[in-house]
Design a protein around this motif. Structure first.
Motif, PDB file in Angstrom:
ATOM      1  N   PHE A   1       0.822  -1.286  -0.058  1.00 15.14           N
ATOM      2  CA  PHE A   1       0.210  -0.034   0.102  1.00 15.14           C
ATOM      3  C   PHE A   1       0.821   1.264   0.087  1.00 15.14           C
ATOM      4  O   PHE A   1       0.420   2.279  -0.077  1.00 15.14           O
ATOM      5  CB  PHE A   1      -0.725   0.056   1.467  1.00 15.14           C
ATOM      6  N   TYR A   2       1.882   1.154   0.655  1.00 14.60           N
ATOM      7  CA  TYR A   2       2.582   2.277   1.091  1.00 14.60           C
ATOM      8  C   TYR A   2       3.701   3.046   0.207  1.00 14.60           C
ATOM      9  O   TYR A   2       4.967   3.348   0.490  1.00 14.60           O
ATOM     10  CB  TYR A   2       3.204   1.990   2.635  1.00 14.60           C
ATOM     11  N   ASP A   3       3.391   3.427  -1.160  1.00 18.17           N
ATOM     12  CA  ASP A   3       4.360   4.393  -1.819  1.00 18.17           C
ATOM     13  C   ASP A   3       3.889   5.624  -1.401  1.00 18.17           C
ATOM     14  O   ASP A   3       3.177   5.791  -0.177  1.00 18.17           O
ATOM     15  CB  ASP A   3       3.880   4.411  -3.603  1.00 18.17           C
TER      16      ASP A   3
ATOM     17  N   LEU B   1       9.428   0.402  14.310  1.00 21.34           N
ATOM     18  CA  LEU B   1       9.079  -0.156  13.446  1.00 21.34           C
ATOM     19  C   LEU B   1       7.858   0.045  12.811  1.00 21.34           C
ATOM     20  O   LEU B   1       6.834   0.586  13.277  1.00 21.34           O
ATOM     21  CB  LEU B   1       8.788  -1.826  13.676  1.00 21.34           C
ATOM     22  N   GLY B   2       7.932   0.255  11.285  1.00 20.47           N
ATOM     23  CA  GLY B   2       6.517   0.619  10.504  1.00 20.47           C
ATOM     24  C   GLY B   2       6.332   2.276  11.051  1.00 20.47           C
ATOM     25  O   GLY B   2       5.150   2.545  11.460  1.00 20.47           O
ATOM     26  N   SER B   3       7.529   2.940  11.203  1.00 24.35           N
ATOM     27  CA  SER B   3       7.339   4.339  11.782  1.00 24.35           C
ATOM     28  C   SER B   3       6.464   5.209  11.126  1.00 24.35           C
ATOM     29  O   SER B   3       6.096   6.157  11.756  1.00 24.35           O
ATOM     30  CB  SER B   3       8.866   4.915  11.974  1.00 24.35           C
TER      31      SER B   3
ATOM     32  N   SER C   1       4.045  10.646  14.617  1.00 22.15           N
ATOM     33  CA  SER C   1       3.438  11.764  15.533  1.00 22.15           C
ATOM     34  C   SER C   1       3.284  11.566  16.882  1.00 22.15           C
ATOM     35  O   SER C   1       3.687  12.103  17.899  1.00 22.15           O
ATOM     36  CB  SER C   1       2.224  12.451  15.006  1.00 22.15           C
ATOM     37  N   LYS C   2       2.657  10.131  17.229  1.00 25.97           N
ATOM     38  CA  LYS C   2       2.635   9.811  18.579  1.00 25.97           C
ATOM     39  C   LYS C   2       3.900   9.408  19.342  1.00 25.97           C
ATOM     40  O   LYS C   2       3.839   9.571  20.471  1.00 25.97           O
ATOM     41  CB  LYS C   2       1.715   8.383  18.452  1.00 25.97           C
ATOM     42  N   THR C   3       4.988   8.973  18.348  1.00 28.97           N
ATOM     43  CA  THR C   3       6.239   9.011  18.938  1.00 28.97           C
ATOM     44  C   THR C   3       6.994  10.016  19.737  1.00 28.97           C
ATOM     45  O   THR C   3       7.636   9.872  20.774  1.00 28.97           O
ATOM     46  CB  THR C   3       7.088   8.102  17.686  1.00 28.97           C
TER      47      THR C   3
ATOM     48  N   PHE D   1      12.200   2.450  11.118  1.00 32.84           N
ATOM     49  CA  PHE D   1      12.449   1.443  10.360  1.00 32.84           C
ATOM     50  C   PHE D   1      11.312   1.435   9.417  1.00 32.84           C
ATOM     51  O   PHE D   1      10.086   1.004   9.998  1.00 32.84           O
ATOM     52  CB  PHE D   1      12.510   0.260  11.128  1.00 32.84           C
ATOM     53  N   ASP D   2      11.115   1.681   8.131  1.00 39.17           N
ATOM     54  CA  ASP D   2       9.970   1.339   7.341  1.00 39.17           C
ATOM     55  C   ASP D   2      10.284   1.218   5.916  1.00 39.17           C
ATOM     56  O   ASP D   2      11.540   1.443   5.336  1.00 39.17           O
ATOM     57  CB  ASP D   2       9.408   3.142   7.543  1.00 39.17           C
ATOM     58  N   VAL D   3       9.366   0.700   5.059  1.00 39.27           N
ATOM     59  CA  VAL D   3       9.644   0.649   3.645  1.00 39.27           C
ATOM     60  C   VAL D   3       9.457   1.948   2.892  1.00 39.27           C
ATOM     61  O   VAL D   3       9.874   1.821   1.809  1.00 39.27           O
ATOM     62  CB  VAL D   3       8.416  -0.528   3.048  1.00 39.27           C
ATOM     63  N   SER D   4       9.034   2.780   3.461  1.00 35.77           N
ATOM     64  CA  SER D   4       8.603   4.100   2.815  1.00 35.77           C
ATOM     65  C   SER D   4       9.786   5.030   2.856  1.00 35.77           C
ATOM     66  O   SER D   4       9.842   5.847   3.925  1.00 35.77           O
ATOM     67  CB  SER D   4       7.489   4.828   3.136  1.00 35.77           C
TER      68      SER D   4
ATOM     69  N   VAL E   1      15.559   1.565   5.768  1.00 33.64           N
ATOM     70  CA  VAL E   1      14.712   1.629   4.764  1.00 33.64           C
ATOM     71  C   VAL E   1      14.742   0.007   4.452  1.00 33.64           C
ATOM     72  O   VAL E   1      15.667  -0.414   3.797  1.00 33.64           O
ATOM     73  CB  VAL E   1      14.869   2.486   3.467  1.00 33.64           C
ATOM     74  N   GLY E   2      13.605  -0.554   4.794  1.00 37.85           N
ATOM     75  CA  GLY E   2      13.518  -2.015   4.649  1.00 37.85           C
ATOM     76  C   GLY E   2      12.236  -2.666   4.913  1.00 37.85           C
ATOM     77  O   GLY E   2      11.277  -2.133   5.512  1.00 37.85           O
ATOM     78  N   ASP E   3      12.393  -3.983   4.953  1.00 44.92           N
ATOM     79  CA  ASP E   3      11.101  -4.735   5.384  1.00 44.92           C
ATOM     80  C   ASP E   3      11.314  -5.458   6.489  1.00 44.92           C
ATOM     81  O   ASP E   3      12.402  -6.127   6.754  1.00 44.92           O
ATOM     82  CB  ASP E   3      11.026  -6.111   4.183  1.00 44.92           C
ATOM     83  N   PHE E   4      10.386  -4.828   7.594  1.00 46.06           N
ATOM     84  CA  PHE E   4      10.942  -5.574   8.886  1.00 46.06           C
ATOM     85  C   PHE E   4      10.813  -6.872   9.103  1.00 46.06           C
ATOM     86  O   PHE E   4      11.155  -7.571  10.102  1.00 46.06           O
ATOM     87  CB  PHE E   4       9.970  -4.650  10.147  1.00 46.06           C
ATOM     88  N   GLU E   5      10.080  -7.675   7.987  1.00 48.18           N
ATOM     89  CA  GLU E   5      10.002  -9.227   8.277  1.00 48.18           C
ATOM     90  C   GLU E   5      11.348  -9.925   7.858  1.00 48.18           C
ATOM     91  O   GLU E   5      11.692 -10.992   8.000  1.00 48.18           O
ATOM     92  CB  GLU E   5       8.935  -9.595   7.554  1.00 48.18           C
TER      93      GLU E   5
ATOM     94  N   LEU F   1       3.893   0.631  16.757  1.00 55.46           N
ATOM     95  CA  LEU F   1       2.634   1.340  17.067  1.00 55.46           C
ATOM     96  C   LEU F   1       1.468   1.139  15.915  1.00 55.46           C
ATOM     97  O   LEU F   1       1.642   0.421  14.876  1.00 55.46           O
ATOM     98  CB  LEU F   1       2.786   2.803  17.411  1.00 55.46           C
ATOM     99  N   GLY F   2       0.176   1.468  16.245  1.00 54.79           N
ATOM    100  CA  GLY F   2      -0.984   1.827  15.155  1.00 54.79           C
ATOM    101  C   GLY F   2      -1.580   0.363  14.988  1.00 54.79           C
ATOM    102  O   GLY F   2      -2.578   0.401  14.185  1.00 54.79           O
ATOM    103  N   GLY F   3      -1.193  -0.596  15.672  1.00 52.97           N
ATOM    104  CA  GLY F   3      -1.743  -1.774  15.414  1.00 52.97           C
ATOM    105  C   GLY F   3      -1.235  -2.639  14.093  1.00 52.97           C
ATOM    106  O   GLY F   3      -2.104  -3.483  13.711  1.00 52.97           O
TER     107      GLY F   3
END
Ligand code: SAH
Ligand code: AVI
Length: 329
Positions: free
Chosen positions: A41-43, A88-90, A94-96, A115-118, A142-146, A164-166
């Motif tokens: 989803f995250y471009d 992860l998936g930062s 803003s909440k951070t 750490f984020d793909v975007s 910049v990477g895939d956390f998996e 965060l974020g669920g």
């Protein structure tokens, strides 16, 4: 990168040989039930749409998690002695800021590792943070956390991994436990995992959050097809797919799909692949698991983690938990 503003280093593990979208599309569109995983989803547009979702009246998770962090950030920092955060998936963190402010207040703040793909979102947030917190070191991945957790540098002080974020709910259950286990292995005895999880609640409230009246979630969902069109030279007609989101009561997760509005063939040029969609056939784009404390504890146990704190809002909509690695037996 040392900028005029401060100390930023960013490493990218998504190199030119990164074939994950091609692999996932080939694999996912040739299955009996079509599926593409949500990380695609995250471009830049997808990240922007997700930000817009966070401000929607129906999408309660973001504001509820913020309330929990506002109430508890100082205590979390005191409890953990956190000097460095891995996030992860930062996304847009803003909440951070609530945690980083509390660390600054406590005098422990040293390093932040998003750490984020975007890449665009990660670089922008790194610049914003070194400006806001003079002396902060930022190490971004910049990477895939998996697949790329090994890109993180060793801890230099008490570390909290923040997720965060669920977003943990976007993993299928088996991968979720595998992923939590890999996080557990990365934690030293004094380190902690701070995890946001959305909670099981009335299906009407859940379904409204994923079927907003302004149609932003629908645009976010369809954007995945735009990503495939652009990156893999495909010819999806975005208008020919409708957004579907429903709560699966048995699995206790929201499922998002795109439903074909007519029978059609789609060409994915870069893969030399033709894919047939029957009229009303659905493509799954996301699951978003909802938790109870029991479900979370069972996952933690199976992953070699121990739940220390389970913090919720007064309406029990969302939870933020603190866990650590289980002592070796
Ligand atoms: N933490 C933010 C953003 C959540 S949106 C919040 O709580 O609001 C999910 C984020 O995870 C996006 O920024 C997306 O780019 C990132 N993401 C999704 N899958 C990922 C993966 N496999 N590896 C790294 N980042 C991922
Ligand atoms: C990022 N993730 C936790 C969001 C969720 O709620 O599962 C993504 C999202 N999908 C639709 N709306 C928001």
């Amino acid at each position: 990168m040392k900028t005029a503003l401060g100390d930023i280093e960013i490493v990218s593990r998504l190199g030119a040989d990164e074939r994950t979208l091609a692999f996932d599309v080939l694999d996912g569109l040739t299955r009996p039930f079509k599926e593409i995983p949500p990380k695609h989803f995250y471009d830049t547009e997808g990240s922007r749409l997700f930000e817009a979702i966070c401000h929607l009246p129906e999408y309660y998770p973001t504001r509820t998690e913020r309330t929990i962090l506002t109430e508890n950030a100082a205590a979390i920092v005191e409890d953990t002695g956190a000097a460095e955060l891995v996030e992860l998936g930062s996304g847009v963190p803003s909440k951070t800021l609530l945690l980083l402010d509390a660390m600054q207040e406590a005098g422990t703040l040293d390093r932040y590792m998003p750490f984020d793909v975007s890449e665009v979102v990660l670089t922008e947030s790194a610049k914003m943070l070194v400006e806001r917190y003079p002396g902060l070191r930022v190490f971004g991945v910049v990477g895939d956390f998996e697949r790329h957790l090994d890109a993180l540098p060793p801890a230099e002080g008490p570390r909290v991994i923040v997720f965060l974020g669920g977003t943990i709910g976007n993993f299928p259950p088996g991968s979720r436990r595998r992923f939590l286990r890999s996080l557990g292995r990365a934690l030293r005895p004094q380190d902690r995992l701070l995890l946001g999880t959305d909670l099981v609640k009335s299906p009407a409230v859940l379904e409204a959050a994923y079927n907003d009246s302004a149609g932003v979630t629908a645009a976010f969902n369809r954007n995945m097809l735009a990503v495939v069109n652009r990156e893999l030279d495909a010819d999806f007609d975005l208008e020919a797919f409708e957004h579907v989101a429903f709560f699966d009561r048995e699995q206790e997760w929201i499922e998002m799909r795109l439903r074909a509005l007519r029978s059609m063939d789609v060409r994915v040029g870069k893969l030399g692949l033709d894919v047939h969609f029957a009229n009303r056939e659905e493509l799954r784009t996301e699951i978003s698991a909802k938790f109870t404390r029991e479900r979370l504890e069972a996952d933690m146990r199976a992953a070699g983690l121990v739940l220390h704190e389970f913090l919720t809002d007064p309406d029990d909509l969302f939870a933020v938990s603190l866990s650590g690695a289980a002592p070796a037996r």
